[in-house]
Design a protein around this motif. Structure first.
Motif, mmCIF file in Angstrom:
data_model
loop_
_atom_site.group_PDB
_atom_site.id
_atom_site.type_symbol
_atom_site.label_atom_id
_atom_site.label_comp_id
_atom_site.label_asym_id
_atom_site.label_seq_id
_atom_site.Cartn_x
_atom_site.Cartn_y
_atom_site.Cartn_z
ATOM 1 N N VAL A 150 3.715 9.025 5.547
ATOM 2 C CA VAL A 150 2.337 8.692 5.913
ATOM 3 C C VAL A 150 2.305 7.651 7.027
ATOM 4 O O VAL A 150 3.164 6.770 7.097
ATOM 5 C CB VAL A 150 1.526 8.183 4.706
ATOM 6 C CG1 VAL A 150 1.401 9.254 3.642
ATOM 7 C CG2 VAL A 150 2.134 6.920 4.127
ATOM 8 N N THR A 151 1.316 7.758 7.890
ATOM 9 C CA THR A 151 1.111 6.779 8.957
ATOM 10 C C THR A 151 -0.018 5.812 8.635
ATOM 11 O O THR A 151 -0.214 4.832 9.353
ATOM 12 C CB THR A 151 0.772 7.477 10.288
ATOM 13 O OG1 THR A 151 -0.534 8.077 10.185
ATOM 14 C CG2 THR A 151 1.801 8.546 10.629
ATOM 15 N N PHE A 170 -6.381 0.976 1.111
ATOM 16 C CA PHE A 170 -5.346 1.914 0.677
ATOM 17 C C PHE A 170 -4.011 1.576 1.331
ATOM 18 O O PHE A 170 -2.959 1.570 0.675
ATOM 19 C CB PHE A 170 -5.733 3.353 1.013
ATOM 20 C CG PHE A 170 -4.644 4.346 0.730
ATOM 21 C CD1 PHE A 170 -4.485 4.875 -0.539
ATOM 22 C CD2 PHE A 170 -3.760 4.747 1.735
ATOM 23 C CE1 PHE A 170 -3.460 5.775 -0.817
ATOM 24 C CE2 PHE A 170 -2.743 5.644 1.467
ATOM 25 C CZ PHE A 170 -2.599 6.157 0.191
ATOM 26 N N ASN A 171 -4.033 1.289 2.630
ATOM 27 C CA ASN A 171 -2.786 0.972 3.334
ATOM 28 C C ASN A 171 -2.160 -0.311 2.807
ATOM 29 O O ASN A 171 -0.931 -0.418 2.727
ATOM 30 C CB ASN A 171 -3.041 0.881 4.838
ATOM 31 C CG ASN A 171 -3.297 2.247 5.461
ATOM 32 O OD1 ASN A 171 -2.876 3.271 4.920
ATOM 33 N ND2 ASN A 171 -3.992 2.268 6.587
ATOM 34 N N ALA A 172 -2.984 -1.273 2.422
ATOM 35 C CA ALA A 172 -2.454 -2.490 1.810
ATOM 36 C C ALA A 172 -1.823 -2.172 0.449
ATOM 37 O O ALA A 172 -0.773 -2.721 0.088
ATOM 38 C CB ALA A 172 -3.559 -3.526 1.652
ATOM 39 N N HIS A 173 -2.450 -1.272 -0.295
ATOM 40 C CA HIS A 173 -1.916 -0.858 -1.595
ATOM 41 C C HIS A 173 -0.560 -0.184 -1.435
ATOM 42 O O HIS A 173 0.327 -0.342 -2.291
ATOM 43 C CB HIS A 173 -2.912 0.103 -2.264
ATOM 44 C CG HIS A 173 -2.539 0.514 -3.650
ATOM 45 N ND1 HIS A 173 -1.818 1.661 -3.918
ATOM 46 C CD2 HIS A 173 -2.774 -0.070 -4.852
ATOM 47 C CE1 HIS A 173 -1.638 1.777 -5.224
ATOM 48 N NE2 HIS A 173 -2.207 0.744 -5.820
ATOM 49 N N GLN A 174 -0.368 0.536 -0.349
ATOM 50 C CA GLN A 174 0.915 1.190 -0.091
ATOM 51 C C GLN A 174 2.048 0.184 0.096
ATOM 52 O O GLN A 174 3.217 0.530 -0.030
ATOM 53 C CB GLN A 174 0.814 2.075 1.159
ATOM 54 C CG GLN A 174 -0.033 3.310 0.995
ATOM 55 C CD GLN A 174 0.689 4.419 0.271
ATOM 56 O OE1 GLN A 174 0.611 4.500 -0.951
ATOM 57 N NE2 GLN A 174 1.406 5.246 0.984
ATOM 58 N N HIS A 187 4.945 1.898 7.128
ATOM 59 C CA HIS A 187 6.004 1.413 8.017
ATOM 60 C C HIS A 187 7.344 2.100 7.761
ATOM 61 O O HIS A 187 8.310 1.872 8.502
ATOM 62 C CB HIS A 187 6.174 -0.098 7.853
ATOM 63 C CG HIS A 187 4.907 -0.871 8.083
ATOM 64 N ND1 HIS A 187 4.272 -0.898 9.298
ATOM 65 C CD2 HIS A 187 4.150 -1.615 7.242
ATOM 66 C CE1 HIS A 187 3.176 -1.638 9.209
ATOM 67 N NE2 HIS A 187 3.085 -2.079 7.965
ATOM 68 N N GLY A 188 7.432 2.925 6.730
ATOM 69 C CA GLY A 188 8.707 3.524 6.349
ATOM 70 C C GLY A 188 9.353 4.330 7.454
ATOM 71 O O GLY A 188 10.551 4.180 7.739
#
Length: 272
Positions: A150-151, A170-174, A187-188
């Motif tokens: 995911v980006t 959501f991105n913070a939760h990731q 960032h993966g």
């Protein structure tokens, strides 16, 4: 073991067709050219129930052996309890499984590899785990195809003023801490790419898109509900806002008016 966030087999089955349509066929065919003629051995990391194998095996030469790596052996059992996929020449592939923590992955765990693959994996790993995977692949010196990372970019149609807040949350939760593990989230793929580039490998990225809409309303609903749930878990202050937001989006979905594009990245890396 609790290395990877557990996902349900129902969710994996629900998303498999969309995953297959989104992955880069261009990179898959380039990987096929780089493995050369068979027999070949493909090591699939975080394999789950084997969706990457079912998608990719028909594009690769045979004979093929797939080694499915997953921390959860019950998932790999599901991958091997049906009809085996076939290679591009129509022959069934051979499948075996391997359980273990990816943080401890060593070159020897990729014994005989012609190609290493993973799908929808990098965003739920830590930096240590991605470094272990990339370093083992570099030591083996064989091509690596990493799909559907995911980006963090999501485009809902129609747009709503609240979309940005839920996307950000959501991105913070990731990136949350899970059992002492700091996840990489969006960032993966960038971190994996950087590791391969520092090793002077070639890397080709391609944006790959989930296009969710009226053709598969169940997947759209499940994805949207999970997306909002994660955002609210990260920011409980969004709970009241989420109620009206869900009602609006649910009504749009019922009328066939809602669609979403979820952006991912596929990477193909190989030594120079």
């Amino acid at each position: 073991m609790s290395e990877i966030i557990e996902v349900s087999t129902d969710w994996l089955a629900l998303r498999e067709a969309e995953d297959a349509g989104a992955r880069s066929r261009e990179l898959a065919l380039e990987a096929a050219r780089r493995v050369g003629p068979g027999p070949i051995v493909v090591h699939d990391l975080g394999s789950g129930t084997g969706s990457m194998m079912r998608w990719l095996a028909p594009m690769l030469p045979g004979p093929q052996t797939w080694v499915l790596h997953d921390w959860n052996p019950s998932l790999t059992e599901r991958a091997t309890d049906g009809i085996a996929p076939r290679d591009r020449d129509g022959h069934p592939v051979s499948v075996r499984s391997h359980s273990g923590e990816l943080a401890q992955l060593r070159p020897g765990d990729l014994d005989g590899a012609s190609l290493v693959t993973a799908s929808a994996l990098l965003d739920v790993l830590t930096s240590k785990e991605v470094h272990a995977i990339a370093n083992a692949c570099i030591a083996v010196g064989r091509p690596v195809l990493l799909s559907l990372s995911v980006t963090g970019e999501v485009y809902l149609d129609p747009r709503d003023a609240r979309d940005e807040a839920f996307e950000s949350s959501f991105n913070a939760h990731q990136r949350r801490l899970v059992n002492g593990r700091r996840l990489l989230g969006r960032h993966g793929a960038a971190i994996a790419r950087g590791i391969f580039l520092r090793a002077r490998w070639n890397v080709r990225p391609v944006d790959t898109l989930w296009r969710l809409g009226h053709h598969d309303p169940l997947l759209l609903r499940e994805w949207f509900d999970g997306w909002v749930d994660a955002a609210v878990e990260e920011r409980p202050d969004l709970r009241a806002e989420a109620r009206a937001y869900r009602e609006l989006r649910s009504a749009q979905l019922r009328r066939g008016e809602l669609s979403a594009v979820v952006v991912h990245t596929d990477l193909l890396a190989w030594p120079r």
